[in-house]
Design a protein around this motif. Structure first.
Motif, PDB file in Angstrom:
ATOM      1  N   TYR A 185       4.238  18.014   8.587  1.00 21.47           N
ATOM      2  CA  TYR A 185       3.338  17.053   8.389  1.00 21.47           C
ATOM      3  C   TYR A 185       2.372  17.376   7.461  1.00 21.47           C
ATOM      4  O   TYR A 185       2.056  18.676   7.198  1.00 21.47           O
ATOM      5  CB  TYR A 185       2.671  16.729   9.836  1.00 21.47           C
ATOM      6  CG  TYR A 185       1.684  17.679  10.373  1.00 21.47           C
ATOM      7  CD1 TYR A 185       0.374  17.475  10.090  1.00 21.47           C
ATOM      8  CD2 TYR A 185       2.042  18.798  11.185  1.00 21.47           C
ATOM      9  CE1 TYR A 185      -0.508  18.385  10.861  1.00 21.47           C
ATOM     10  CE2 TYR A 185       1.253  19.469  11.647  1.00 21.47           C
ATOM     11  CZ  TYR A 185      -0.050  19.328  11.277  1.00 21.47           C
ATOM     12  OH  TYR A 185      -1.159  20.566  11.967  1.00 21.47           O
ATOM     13  N   LYS A 230      -7.979  -2.535   1.138  1.00 20.97           N
ATOM     14  CA  LYS A 230      -7.103  -1.874   1.507  1.00 20.97           C
ATOM     15  C   LYS A 230      -6.752  -0.314   0.735  1.00 20.97           C
ATOM     16  O   LYS A 230      -7.120  -0.492  -0.467  1.00 20.97           O
ATOM     17  CB  LYS A 230      -5.828  -2.408   1.861  1.00 20.97           C
ATOM     18  CG  LYS A 230      -4.917  -2.907   0.855  1.00 20.97           C
ATOM     19  CD  LYS A 230      -3.804  -3.694   1.248  1.00 20.97           C
ATOM     20  CE  LYS A 230      -2.927  -4.316   0.007  1.00 20.97           C
ATOM     21  NZ  LYS A 230      -1.908  -5.211   0.460  1.00 20.97           N
ATOM     22  N   ARG A 288      -3.714   2.614  -0.745  1.00 22.80           N
ATOM     23  CA  ARG A 288      -2.207   2.667  -0.683  1.00 22.80           C
ATOM     24  C   ARG A 288      -2.113   4.359  -0.988  1.00 22.80           C
ATOM     25  O   ARG A 288      -2.515   4.773  -2.015  1.00 22.80           O
ATOM     26  CB  ARG A 288      -1.453   1.979  -1.714  1.00 22.80           C
ATOM     27  CG  ARG A 288       0.106   2.172  -1.802  1.00 22.80           C
ATOM     28  CD  ARG A 288       0.736   1.136  -2.782  1.00 22.80           C
ATOM     29  NE  ARG A 288       0.506   1.622  -4.039  1.00 22.80           N
ATOM     30  CZ  ARG A 288      -0.153   0.415  -4.703  1.00 22.80           C
ATOM     31  NH1 ARG A 288      -0.666  -0.516  -4.360  1.00 22.80           N
ATOM     32  NH2 ARG A 288      -0.645   0.771  -6.033  1.00 22.80           N
ATOM     33  N   GLY A 295       0.377   7.402  -2.119  1.00 24.58           N
ATOM     34  CA  GLY A 295       1.752   7.784  -2.582  1.00 24.58           C
ATOM     35  C   GLY A 295       1.798   9.022  -2.770  1.00 24.58           C
ATOM     36  O   GLY A 295       1.087   9.824  -3.094  1.00 24.58           O
ATOM     37  N   TYR A 332       7.213   8.487  -1.399  1.00 28.12           N
ATOM     38  CA  TYR A 332       6.584   7.863  -0.087  1.00 28.12           C
ATOM     39  C   TYR A 332       5.381   7.092  -0.314  1.00 28.12           C
ATOM     40  O   TYR A 332       4.834   7.534  -1.231  1.00 28.12           O
ATOM     41  CB  TYR A 332       6.296   9.023   0.781  1.00 28.12           C
ATOM     42  CG  TYR A 332       5.448   8.490   2.172  1.00 28.12           C
ATOM     43  CD1 TYR A 332       6.261   8.370   3.182  1.00 28.12           C
ATOM     44  CD2 TYR A 332       4.116   8.598   2.200  1.00 28.12           C
ATOM     45  CE1 TYR A 332       5.638   7.892   4.533  1.00 28.12           C
ATOM     46  CE2 TYR A 332       3.473   7.974   3.408  1.00 28.12           C
ATOM     47  CZ  TYR A 332       4.348   7.521   4.440  1.00 28.12           C
ATOM     48  OH  TYR A 332       3.470   7.247   5.529  1.00 28.12           O
ATOM     49  N   GLU A 333       5.469   5.792   0.128  1.00 27.00           N
ATOM     50  CA  GLU A 333       4.269   5.099  -0.192  1.00 27.00           C
ATOM     51  C   GLU A 333       3.862   4.451   1.396  1.00 27.00           C
ATOM     52  O   GLU A 333       4.820   4.013   2.138  1.00 27.00           O
ATOM     53  CB  GLU A 333       4.475   4.007  -1.128  1.00 27.00           C
ATOM     54  CG  GLU A 333       4.252   4.176  -2.579  1.00 27.00           C
ATOM     55  CD  GLU A 333       4.350   3.130  -3.523  1.00 27.00           C
ATOM     56  OE1 GLU A 333       3.801   3.343  -4.537  1.00 27.00           O
ATOM     57  OE2 GLU A 333       4.823   1.926  -3.034  1.00 27.00           O
ATOM     58  N   GLU A 334       2.531   4.312   1.560  1.00 28.62           N
ATOM     59  CA  GLU A 334       2.002   3.751   2.852  1.00 28.62           C
ATOM     60  C   GLU A 334       0.839   2.804   2.558  1.00 28.62           C
ATOM     61  O   GLU A 334       0.007   3.315   1.805  1.00 28.62           O
ATOM     62  CB  GLU A 334       1.952   4.694   3.942  1.00 28.62           C
ATOM     63  CG  GLU A 334       1.477   4.139   5.339  1.00 28.62           C
ATOM     64  CD  GLU A 334       1.053   5.155   6.123  1.00 28.62           C
ATOM     65  OE1 GLU A 334       0.524   5.034   7.256  1.00 28.62           O
ATOM     66  OE2 GLU A 334       1.102   6.280   5.932  1.00 28.62           O
ATOM     67  N   GLU A 335       0.732   1.780   2.868  1.00 24.77           N
ATOM     68  CA  GLU A 335      -0.676   1.084   2.884  1.00 24.77           C
ATOM     69  C   GLU A 335      -1.283   1.157   3.991  1.00 24.77           C
ATOM     70  O   GLU A 335      -1.069   1.180   5.233  1.00 24.77           O
ATOM     71  CB  GLU A 335      -0.348  -0.531   2.610  1.00 24.77           C
ATOM     72  CG  GLU A 335       0.270  -0.828   1.514  1.00 24.77           C
ATOM     73  CD  GLU A 335      -0.049  -2.219   1.046  1.00 24.77           C
ATOM     74  OE1 GLU A 335      -0.089  -3.178   2.253  1.00 24.77           O
ATOM     75  OE2 GLU A 335       0.551  -2.729  -0.039  1.00 24.77           O
ATOM     76  N   LEU A 336      -2.622   1.405   3.968  1.00 17.10           N
ATOM     77  CA  LEU A 336      -3.659   1.932   4.996  1.00 17.10           C
ATOM     78  C   LEU A 336      -4.838   0.756   4.920  1.00 17.10           C
ATOM     79  O   LEU A 336      -5.132   0.186   4.075  1.00 17.10           O
ATOM     80  CB  LEU A 336      -4.427   3.219   4.702  1.00 17.10           C
ATOM     81  CG  LEU A 336      -3.350   4.171   4.620  1.00 17.10           C
ATOM     82  CD1 LEU A 336      -3.839   5.646   4.102  1.00 17.10           C
ATOM     83  CD2 LEU A 336      -2.367   4.530   5.848  1.00 17.10           C
ATOM     84  N   GLU A 337      -5.448   0.742   6.139  1.00 21.51           N
ATOM     85  CA  GLU A 337      -6.621  -0.337   6.303  1.00 21.51           C
ATOM     86  C   GLU A 337      -7.888   0.415   5.580  1.00 21.51           C
ATOM     87  O   GLU A 337      -7.892   1.298   5.147  1.00 21.51           O
ATOM     88  CB  GLU A 337      -6.982  -0.253   7.933  1.00 21.51           C
ATOM     89  CG  GLU A 337      -5.977  -0.984   8.898  1.00 21.51           C
ATOM     90  CD  GLU A 337      -6.189  -0.912  10.077  1.00 21.51           C
ATOM     91  OE1 GLU A 337      -7.382  -0.251  10.311  1.00 21.51           O
ATOM     92  OE2 GLU A 337      -5.442  -1.366  10.823  1.00 21.51           O
ATOM     93  N   ALA A 391      -5.296  10.038   6.186  1.00 21.95           N
ATOM     94  CA  ALA A 391      -3.866   9.587   6.358  1.00 21.95           C
ATOM     95  C   ALA A 391      -2.780  10.751   6.782  1.00 21.95           C
ATOM     96  O   ALA A 391      -3.233  11.700   6.495  1.00 21.95           O
ATOM     97  CB  ALA A 391      -3.365   8.900   5.123  1.00 21.95           C
ATOM     98  N   THR A 410       1.118  11.934   7.335  1.00 26.42           N
ATOM     99  CA  THR A 410       2.540  11.753   6.817  1.00 26.42           C
ATOM    100  C   THR A 410       3.469  12.944   7.310  1.00 26.42           C
ATOM    101  O   THR A 410       2.845  13.999   7.858  1.00 26.42           O
ATOM    102  CB  THR A 410       2.678  11.643   5.401  1.00 26.42           C
ATOM    103  OG1 THR A 410       2.091  13.061   4.790  1.00 26.42           O
ATOM    104  CG2 THR A 410       1.856  10.459   4.718  1.00 26.42           C
TER     105      THR A 410
END
Length: 1031
Positions: free
Chosen positions: A240, A255, A257, A259, A268-273, A279, A281
């Motif tokens: 992790y 927001k 993002r 990457g 890998y991509e993820e949108e966060l508040e 973050a 992963t």
């Protein structure tokens, strides 16, 4: 002379310009050239000389030097070698000096002394740290702020070779570059459109020989939100990673993002508040991977990305204390005050899960997803199971009693990080498809030559055993796939048995016929949905049909001799249909007659809605009719079947309201008398509906054209809606006789609902108007009182109320077909609340008003508690109320029996009878109602003396006709004033005072005689009421 002038002109001009010259500098400038320079090589001027000569590019240059292998090119404002550098130039480097004179306009001359410096060759140009730069600059950044710093290096060891200069390739109004690489803002960016790139180029050039340079591309993007700050890796392990940053200095973020890139590919991509600055992963990493990450700040105008930051080095273990379930250990990171603690977010405390476990706290076990496989032992559906669990499935082509299974294990894949299926294992030698087909081939050859009962039993026994295989078993079909090849071979074998001439086989074949047919029907139950299976010559055809709710009626062709048309339904179900091209398995039937079996999977009865069946007749010698096999009677019957057409494009078309086994029999096998009564029961409702429709039209016409009478809208609309009910009945009776299903049946049922509720409400208004007439005996004569309903009452009860109930039914019906007969077979709240309940309530109110009217009117008439005008109208009021009771009974009975007309001939008979009785009672009710209104209208028909006199004489005449009097009085020319009540034995009340002069004005044609007991009357009450007389 000319040659002499040319020779002495340059020195003279040089002397002239020298008088007006301006010395640029007393210093000696360096001019560099590398060793062994070729002809045409450019000499590199020092930075000071380059800066001094740049503004003088338009001037003419003149060299004054002993170095004969260099020259000045005014067009390029630079020194060049005019010949190959001699080898001796290196030894005499101290003598390589000269002066450059630049002759400019305005008689000005600039002089620059120089020295040629021979250096080592320049091998390396100055280089930028990157070939291109991208800067995200906030639109609110102040002028003069530093945007960034460009790093430039030169690897030459000689110091003058490593000197360099930075400059834009063209003038840039927005930014400026300093010689130390500082990139600054010099204009306001708020006037630019956000996130519109501004591109430019920067030149880095050195002062070695030869002079080398490098160009870098710069992209300047004005943004409304700046990059994140302090972006770094908090923890990165092989299992992790946790990344941390601070919010941007400028702008408001909507927001983020995250990457992650491996080499040049984003993995890998993820949108966060927007509130998050951490973050997590879980990507498998190692120190050998080239992995980087990036965080992008996003707002409503665009996005601003950070630089790609390398992830590494990878930590081995990070240990901390925390709370986890039995399936994992705490997931740790560096928190506040550099403490190692368990990572917690909105989802809870995170844990590292052991193999097979999943979830935030590792509370659940991972599972292998359902999967379908096809192998030599057949197709199998593997259901979802937990990790490290083995699943056993019965072999598709082995009987269940043999207890042979296929095994497959769900294991954990460490690299993929999830549960995966292993290959199926055959540990019990399952039978393959090839062996089953080989057996079927032998059975098929044997069945073609079967000539004894035992041979056919052998064939049917093998097919029965085949149905116990999981591939064809309904109970275990969720695992094994249906096998099409084996099914087609089985259909061929069953067709061979059906085609056999069983009548020539010695012995009793009754049991073998029934057993073979049961096997055929059982085999059809194993078909998937939808599916169609046929033997090669269509001798046996099986079909599974998905009967979808709300679907339009459609034709289904089953083989060459059978067709089926299913009506619309309000529930999904599965229908199994079998069609054999001949009837050798059934006795009494013609051998070439088709047999069709129609049965549902749920086993529920079909209901009252009809479906159409089509069977191709075997020959044209007889007219055939449809029959079905009655399991209770063990015989062929025509119950619940009606033939529509005996030759419909080569088929016999019939309608039926039940499932079963159907075939054809000649008409000559049935009695003519039964056919007569059947046809009579079929056509009699149509005839009576048409007759009652005509009678209702006549009655409606009579109600609308009453002479000298106002029209009662309530009774007129009541007759109109009764007419619409009879019309809907007629259309529904005619629908099956036109040859095709009636497409407007649902609409007609809505019309029926509207008309029934409207007619019941309007009948209430009519009886209420009669009730009002009876109880209003205290109203004075000057105030006319008629038996009529108010228009807004008619609109509310006859239009608005039924519209609300009908629209509610349509809205909540959700596309279902409205069939009242089917609604009676089950509890349906929509039918009860929107149809049955309002109709029952309104008809009950009508009955209550009718009974109340009879009770009040009878008491008033007996006690004579009202005036003579009201007393005259009580008789028709009572008769109309009593008649309405019978009319309501016949009307409700006819409506109810209409929905059950398909169940028995007695229902049809009573329906026709009650329909006729309803029209008859409606005529009587109308006649009494017309008479009541006429009498009331005559009672208040004007204010002049002549009309008043005629009215009173008509009342007296009518009283004599409705009250028993003495015979001598009835035969005389005079009438008893009190109607004969005193002579009949009635005693007037003590408070009742009657004086003839109150009713007969002086000078009228009627005179009083015999002590005021008699008055003369010369006119019949019916002479001025022709419509009442006709009715």
């Amino acid at each position: 002379m000319f040659r002499l002038l040319v020779f002495h002109l340059p020195p003279l001009l040089l002397l002239l310009f020298h008088i007006h010259s301006v010395r640029s500098s007393e210093d000696v400038f360096d001019v560099r050239i590398h060793e062994g320079a070729d002809k045409g090589s450019r000499l590199t001027m020092s930075q000071e000389l380059q800066k001094s000569t740049e503004p003088l590019g338009h001037c003419f240059g003149q060299l004054e030097t002993d170095v004969d292998w260099i020259e000045w090119k005014s067009s390029r404002s630079a020194f060049y070698t005019s010949a190959q550098m001699p080898l001796s130039a290196t030894k005499n480097s101290n003598n390589l000096v000269g002066t450059l004179h630049l002759l400019c306009a305005g008689n000005q001359m600039h002089t620059f002394p120089f020295r040629v410096h021979i250096t080592h060759r320049n091998h390396h140009p100055p280089t930028f740290s990157r070939n291109s730069y991208k800067f995200y600059v906030p639109t609110t950044l102040p002028i003069g702020s530093t945007i960034g710093i460009l790093e430039v290096k030169d690897q030459d060891p000689v110091i003058y070779n490593s000197e360099r200069k930075l400059a834009f390739t063209k003038d840039e109004p927005l930014v400026e570059i300093l010689q130390d690489g500082t990139f600054k803002l010099k204009a306001d960016l708020s006037v630019l459109t956000p996130y519109t790139p501004q591109r430019m180029q920067i030149l880095a050039i050195d002062y070695g020989s030869p002079q080398l340079f490098t160009i870098a591309n710069i992209t300047l993007i004005p943004v409304t939100v700046s990059m994140v700050r302090e972006l770094h890796v908090n923890v990165a392990t092989e299992e992790y990673q946790i990344f941390e940053w601070e919010h941007p200095e400028y702008g408001v973020v909507d927001k983020y993002r995250l990457g992650i890139r491996r080499d040049d590919q984003v993995v890998y991509e993820e949108e966060l508040e927007a509130a998050k600055t951490l973050a997590l992963t879980k990507i498998p990493l190692s120190n050998t991977m080239n992995v980087s990450f990036q965080v992008t700040a996003i707002d409503e105008n665009g996005e601003t990305s950070s630089e790609w930051i390398q992830i590494g080095p990878i930590d081995r273990d990070v240990i901390c204390k925390g709370e986890c379930s039995r399936g994992g250990t705490p997931l740790c990171y560096v928190g506040a005050f550099n403490r190692v603690e368990q990572f917690v977010d909105a989802r809870g405390a995170h844990c590292l899960c052991y193999p097979g476990f999943m979830g935030v706290s590792c509370e659940t076990i991972d599972r292998c997803a359902p999967e379908r496989t096809v192998d030599v032992w057949g197709g199998v559906d593997w259901t979802e199971v937990n990790t490290n669990i083995s699943l056993l499935v019965p072999c598709p082509y082995n009987p269940i009693t043999e207890n042979k299974f296929l095994e497959r294990r769900c294991s954990w894949d460490t690299e993929a990080g999830r549960a995966v299926w292993e290959r199926p294992q055959d540990r019990n030698s399952c039978q393959t498809q090839t062996s089953v087909l080989a057996h079927l081939g032998l059975i098929g050859t044997y069945s073609a030559k079967a000539a004894t009962i035992s041979a056919i039993n052998t064939v049917t026994r093998f097919v029965r055993d085949l149905l116990s295989y999981p591939s064809f078993s309904r109970e275990l079909s969720k695992h094994a796939h249906f096998d099409q090849k084996i099914a087609e071979m089985t259909a061929l074998i069953l067709d061979a048995v059906v085609q056999a001439d069983l009548d020539r086989i010695p012995g009793n074949t009754t049991l073998i016929r029934a057993d073979t047919w049961r096997i055929i029907e059982s085999f059809s139950l194993s078909l998937p949905v939808p599916y169609s299976l046929s033997s090669p010559d269509n001798g046996v055809h099986m079909k599974s049909i998905e009967w979808v709710r709300h679907a339009e009626p459609n034709d289904n062709l089953i083989g060459k001799k059978c067709r089926l048309q299913l009506p619309s339904t309000d529930e999904n179900s599965i229908i199994r249909v079998v069609c054999t091209s001949n009837a050798t398995l059934f006795e009494l039937l013609e051998p070439k007659s088709p047999v069709m079996s129609i049965k549902p999977d749920n086993g529920e009865p079909f209901g009252s809605t009809r479906m159409s069946i089509y069977l191709r007749f075997p020959d044209t010698l007889d007219n055939y009719t449809c029959v079905y096999y009655d399991e209770e009677e063990k015989a062929w019957s025509t119950k619940g079947i009606r033939r529509i057409e005996h030759n419909y494009h080569g088929y016999v078309k019939c309608e039926t309201n039940h499932f079963g086994v159907f075939s054809l029999l000649p008409d000559r096998l049935f009695y003519n008398s039964e056919s007569f009564w059947k046809d009579l029961a079929s056509h009699m409702p149509t005839v009576t509906s048409f007759v009652t429709l005509i009678c209702t039209v006549l009655l409606l016409f009579m109600a609308a054209v009453q002479k000298n009478q106002p029209i009662d809208c309530a009774f007129l609309f009541y007759l109109f809606f009764v007419f619409m009910i009879h019309l809907a009945h007629l259309l529904l009776f005619l629908a099956p006789q036109v040859g095709e299903p009636f497409t407007f049946s649902t609409l007609l049922h809505f019309v029926l609902q509207f008309c029934v509720i409207a007619s019941s409400g309007l009948l209430c208004l009519v009886l209420y108007s009669i009730h009002t007439t009876i109880i209003s005996y205290d109203i004075k004569e000057e105030e006319p009182q008629g038996c009529f309903s108010k228009p807004f009452h008619v609109f509310g009860m006859g239009i608005l109320t039924p519209s609300i109930f009908t629209f509610t039914t349509y809205y909540f019906l959700d596309g279902r077909d409205l069939d009242i007969a089917r609604l009676f077979e089950r509890t349906d709240w929509l039918f009860i609340s929107n149809y049955l309940l309002p109709t029952a309530v309104l008809f009950s109110i009508s009955i209550v008003y009718a009974v109340w009217n009879v009770y009040i009117a009878s008491g008033t008439r007996t006690n004579r508690r009202c005036s003579s005008e009201r007393l005259l109208a009580l008789g028709p009021a009572i008769s109309a109320s009593v008649t309405s009771l019978f009319m309501v009974f016949f009307f409700c009975s006819a409506l109810l029996l209409f929905f059950f007309r398909e169940h028995s001939p007695m229902a049809i008979f009573f329906f026709c009878m009650f329909q006729f009785f309803h029209v008859v009672t409606a005529f009587f009710f109308a006649s009494y109602l017309f008479r009541l209104r006429f009498l009331l209208q005559r009672g208040f028909d004007g204010n002049d003396s002549t009309d008043s006199l005629e009215r009173k004489r008509d009342i007296s005449r009518a009283l004599l006709e409705h009250v028993d009097t003495k015979s001598d009085i009835a035969s005389s020319d005079r009438v008893v004033v009190d109607g004969g009540f005193t002579e009949a034995g009635f005693t007037p009340a003590s408070h009742y005072q009657y004086t003839p002069s109150e009713y007969i004005p002086p000078g009228s044609m009627t005179h009083i005689d015999n002590n005021n007991r008699y008055l003369v009357h010369h006119q019949n009450i019916f002479e001025r009421a022709p419509m009442v007389s006709i009715v």
